[in-house]
Design an enzyme around this catalytic site. Sequence first.
Site, short mmCIF file in Angstrom:
data_model
loop_
_atom_site.label_atom_id
_atom_site.label_comp_id
_atom_site.label_asym_id
_atom_site.label_seq_id
_atom_site.Cartn_x
_atom_site.Cartn_y
_atom_site.Cartn_z
N THR A 180 0.57 -1.24 -0.12
CA THR A 180 0.19 0.11 0.02
C THR A 180 0.93 1.37 0.09
O THR A 180 0.54 2.17 -0.70
CB THR A 180 -0.97 0.00 1.29
OG1 THR A 180 -1.54 -1.16 1.23
CG2 THR A 180 -1.87 1.36 1.23
N TYR A 192 4.13 -12.54 5.67
CA TYR A 192 3.07 -11.97 5.23
C TYR A 192 2.76 -12.86 3.73
O TYR A 192 3.70 -13.22 3.13
CB TYR A 192 3.36 -10.62 4.55
CG TYR A 192 2.52 -9.89 3.31
CD1 TYR A 192 0.95 -10.25 3.51
CD2 TYR A 192 2.83 -8.62 2.61
CE1 TYR A 192 0.24 -9.73 2.63
CE2 TYR A 192 1.83 -8.41 1.79
CZ TYR A 192 0.64 -8.64 1.84
OH TYR A 192 -0.55 -8.14 1.19
N LYS A 208 0.06 -12.11 8.62
CA LYS A 208 -0.78 -11.56 7.80
C LYS A 208 -1.27 -12.36 6.70
O LYS A 208 -0.32 -12.76 5.60
CB LYS A 208 -0.22 -10.23 7.17
CG LYS A 208 -1.21 -9.42 6.45
CD LYS A 208 -0.48 -8.21 5.61
CE LYS A 208 -1.71 -7.48 4.86
NZ LYS A 208 -1.01 -6.60 3.97
N ILE A 225 -4.63 -6.07 9.58
CA ILE A 225 -3.52 -5.14 8.78
C ILE A 225 -4.50 -4.43 7.51
O ILE A 225 -4.52 -5.09 6.55
CB ILE A 225 -2.31 -5.86 8.32
CG1 ILE A 225 -1.52 -6.41 9.57
CG2 ILE A 225 -1.34 -4.70 7.63
CD1 ILE A 225 -0.21 -7.05 9.26
#
Length: 378
Positions: free
Chosen positions: A121, A207, A235, A274
């Site tokens: 992001t 992740y 995540k 998240i």
Amino acid sequence: MSAAVYQQMAALKSLKGPTIQLPSYNSTPSSHNRCSYESMYMRNAIWRSPKAAIIPNFHLPMRSTEVRNRTFTDDIKSLRLITAIKTPYLPDGRFDLEAYDALVNLQIEHGVEGVIVGGTTGEGQLMSWDEHIMLIGHTVNCFGGSIKVIGNTGSNSTREAIHATEQGFAVGMHAALHINPYYGKTSLEGMVSHFNSVLPMGPTIVYNVPGRTGQDIPPRVIHTLAQSPNLAGVKECVGHDRVDQYTKNGIVVWSGNDDECHDSRWDYGATGVISVTSNLVPQLMRELMFGGNNPSLNAKLLPLMEWLFVEPNPIGLNTALSQLGVVRPVFRLPYVPLPLAKRVEFVNIVKEIGREHFVGEKDVQVLEDDDFVLIGRY
């Protein structure tokens, strides 16, 4: 030939293989004899197959030894709402730190507990490592006492991941976010070795997002990594069943999918999320994670979440923050804004949810195509 070389060759006679008659040390072989001897030795020497080995990890933990500055893994495990923070730009493509600081401040004011700096992001993939580490250090310096700073220092290159993680912890980040090697990918054993190269340095979130890496991190890899006291959690973007599987085995999970985070949190045991959406509506996302099962609020936010991901993240978020006047409408390519029809749709979504719930103070605008600046070289 020197006596030292003769001694080395004589020592090799103890190896199994063809026996080579060495001339006496006192003899003085001719140049022709020396060349013949050395050639014969090279032809008859034993070739031994190399053995694969993993070089031991000599890295010391990079965390501060000062108790007042040190972050423990349990401090990260307890976080419920973490924002994958947007990186704003100036018209020349440099970081707009004034807008960035204002955005992080808004997250803190509305109860967000942590930020991922330079993640997908935040467009870490479009940053040089100098920019990347600078932004992590800047965030720690300005906000490290009020919010946990988790630096995305992952890479598909283990060497880069090690170096960036050393630097990230050296500038004070509280934890690291690590993705599995993408594009080139690797075996499951290689995946474990990759993560084990960075885990000793400090608290780490792994992740898993197969849609971007092209390779799932299966549970047996995570269970192996969980032997490290520095694994804070995962995540996870695969879905509820995977979340449920981990939480039942005592592994902390954050949902990586905003549209699933409510159910993952309250029905499947996820610790939190998240989030991308919390860039825009941090207070409502906090309520979603802290306020108990709330299907009506979740249903209210789903149209926004679906709009944000109509194109690959962070295209939607960049467009939305520009329309809210929180960041300049500057895009680093290859990202470009959503088309006019989608920008009109966002204005209607804001009105439906309520402008007061969104970050910033300006009225939401549609913006014209010419209002956006697209930068390829910066």
